[in-house]
Design an enzyme around this catalytic site. Structure first.
Site, PDB file in Angstrom:
ATOM      1  N   PHE A 122      -1.746 -25.933   6.128  1.00  0.00           N
ATOM      2  CA  PHE A 122      -1.702 -26.801   4.955  1.00  0.00           C
ATOM      3  C   PHE A 122      -1.591 -26.022   3.653  1.00  0.00           C
ATOM      4  O   PHE A 122      -1.106 -26.548   2.665  1.00  0.00           O
ATOM      5  CB  PHE A 122      -2.915 -27.733   4.934  1.00  0.00           C
ATOM      6  CG  PHE A 122      -2.716 -28.916   5.834  1.00  0.00           C
ATOM      7  CD1 PHE A 122      -1.927 -29.985   5.411  1.00  0.00           C
ATOM      8  CD2 PHE A 122      -3.252 -28.958   7.099  1.00  0.00           C
ATOM      9  CE1 PHE A 122      -1.691 -31.067   6.237  1.00  0.00           C
ATOM     10  CE2 PHE A 122      -3.027 -30.043   7.939  1.00  0.00           C
ATOM     11  CZ  PHE A 122      -2.250 -31.101   7.505  1.00  0.00           C
ATOM     12  N   GLU A 123      -2.029 -24.783   3.659  1.00  0.00           N
ATOM     13  CA  GLU A 123      -1.890 -23.989   2.441  1.00  0.00           C
ATOM     14  C   GLU A 123      -0.411 -23.908   2.057  1.00  0.00           C
ATOM     15  O   GLU A 123      -0.039 -24.163   0.902  1.00  0.00           O
ATOM     16  CB  GLU A 123      -2.459 -22.589   2.659  1.00  0.00           C
ATOM     17  CG  GLU A 123      -2.450 -21.778   1.367  1.00  0.00           C
ATOM     18  CD  GLU A 123      -2.823 -20.315   1.578  1.00  0.00           C
ATOM     19  OE1 GLU A 123      -2.780 -19.835   2.728  1.00  0.00           O
ATOM     20  OE2 GLU A 123      -3.143 -19.659   0.575  1.00  0.00           O
ATOM     21  N   CYS A 178      -3.075 -24.280  17.111  1.00  0.00           N
ATOM     22  CA  CYS A 178      -2.525 -24.038  18.454  1.00  0.00           C
ATOM     23  C   CYS A 178      -3.567 -23.369  19.342  1.00  0.00           C
ATOM     24  O   CYS A 178      -3.516 -23.458  20.558  1.00  0.00           O
ATOM     25  CB  CYS A 178      -1.287 -23.160  18.364  1.00  0.00           C
ATOM     26  SG  CYS A 178       0.087 -24.007  17.616  1.00  0.00           S
ATOM     27  N   CYS A 235       1.632 -35.726  -8.646  1.00  0.00           N
ATOM     28  CA  CYS A 235       3.093 -35.814  -8.793  1.00  0.00           C
ATOM     29  C   CYS A 235       3.475 -36.604 -10.043  1.00  0.00           C
ATOM     30  O   CYS A 235       4.489 -36.308 -10.669  1.00  0.00           O
ATOM     31  CB  CYS A 235       3.773 -36.351  -7.533  1.00  0.00           C
ATOM     32  SG  CYS A 235       3.346 -37.997  -7.010  1.00  0.00           S
TER      33      CYS A 235
HETATM   34 ZN   LIG Z   1       1.871 -37.611  -5.287  1.00  0.00          ZN
END
Ligand SMILES: [Zn+2]
Length: 332
Positions: A122-123, A178, A235
């Site tokens: 996720f980084e 994994c 965003c």
């Molecule tokens: Zn967003």
């Protein structure tokens, strides 16, 4: 008959020709990237940049289709470029043996028409998302573990971003890797092919799928999930916390000693008792646990993992190798 004649029948001359003009980055050349990158190279995108920090290891060969026994110990990005150049010499291929970090993500990922996520952590995904917030570059979120996976095309500002869906990355040590869940080759192949298909839509000007698709291919389950209706403040406000290094895993060489230190920010709280059997299974020898530390050996490394998420690796380790190991073992 030309190289692209069959594809051209399907896509049409104009859409097919558009592919030759496109610049695509594939970040991560493991099981996902091993399928995404060949599809894009064979389809004839103009320029394909392949980014990975790792070397080919024997345990990769079960599912990472780009590599063979001959490639063990070689950088994945270099091997992938050599192989794909033979599949399609018309594509301008570029290998970047690099570790995506807050310090370099913006530079490494600028100038593309599309970024494909082939990573296992996720980084990296939140860094890609931040670059997309800044530049508006479309990207395809893809992830697979066990026989499950997700694919979601993200085209800012028209669609929500990754943080609209998952505001914060899971804490270090809180996700399956994994190493904990295993991974089944053909399942990752389906997910990666799905991602490559969405990539071709975006690159040829067709609207990609709007929904997040989630597969559990072993239990025959498929879900198409509607994207979140509300947009996150990151965003909408173009806030790029990950590029600004609010959340990082840093690996630095130890001063005067052979080895690497890994630091995570914010500090985590690892469940060392849960981590111990995993590390013992990997290294096939006992590890020693105290309230604050877990110590043992894997291969030629002497390793100490601290409860706050830190790790010290003594031995011949580069920061890139150490970060890969940490991502595999601890996750995130
Ligand atoms: Zn967003």
């Amino acid at each position: 008959m030309s190289r692209y004649s069959k594809q051209r029948i399907f896509l049409g001359r104009e859409a097919d020709a558009l592919l030759r003009t496109k610049r695509v980055a594939v970040v991560g050349l493991g099981a996902l990237g091993s399928v995404i990158a060949p599809w894009l190279a064979r389809a004839g995108v103009g320029r394909l940049t392949l980014i990975d920090r790792d070397l080919v290891e024997r345990s990769n060969l079960q599912r990472q289709l780009l590599y063979t026994e001959d490639d063990l110990g070689q950088p994945k990005a270099d091997v992938a470029v050599a192989r794909l150049a033979r599949a399609n010499p018309e594509v301008e291929l570029r290998a970047l043996v690099a570790d995506l970090t807050s310090g370099n993500a913006r530079e490494l990922l600028s100038g593309f028409d599309l970024i494909c996520d082939g990573t296992d952590n996720f980084e990296a995904r939140f860094l890609i998302n931040d670059v997309a917030i800044l530049t508006g570059t479309p990207w395809i979120y893809a992830g697979a573990i066990g026989a499950e996976g997700v694919v979601w095309p993200i085209c800012l500002p028209r669609t929500p971003c990754l943080r609209c869906l998952i505001e914060e990355p899971p804490a270090f040590g809180d996700v399956d890797t994994c190493d904990t869940a295993g991974v089944l080759g053909p399942a990752v192949g389906v997910i990666a092919s799905w991602a490559a298909l969405e990539a071709l839509k975006i690159l040829t000007g067709k609207e990609p799928g709007r929904e997040l698709v989630r597969f559990n291919l072993w239990d025959d389950e498929r879900q198409f999930l509607h994207p979140p209706k509300t947009r996150c403040r990151y965003c909408t406000g173009r806030i790029t916390e990950f590029l600004d290094a609010r959340w990082t895993m840093k690996a630095s060489e130890l001063c005067g000693l052979e080895g690497v230190q890994i630091r995570v920010n914010p500090p985590g709280r690892l469940d060392l008792a849960a981590l111990q059997p995993r590390l013992e299974a990997r290294s096939d020898r006992p590890w020693k646990r105290t309230a604050m530390t877990l110590t043992g050996q894997e291969g030629e490394w002497d390793i100490t993992v601290f409860r706050d998420g830190r790790a010290l690796i003594h031995g011949a380790a580069t920061p890139e190798r150490a970060r890969s190991w940490y991502t595999e073992v601890v996750g995130c």
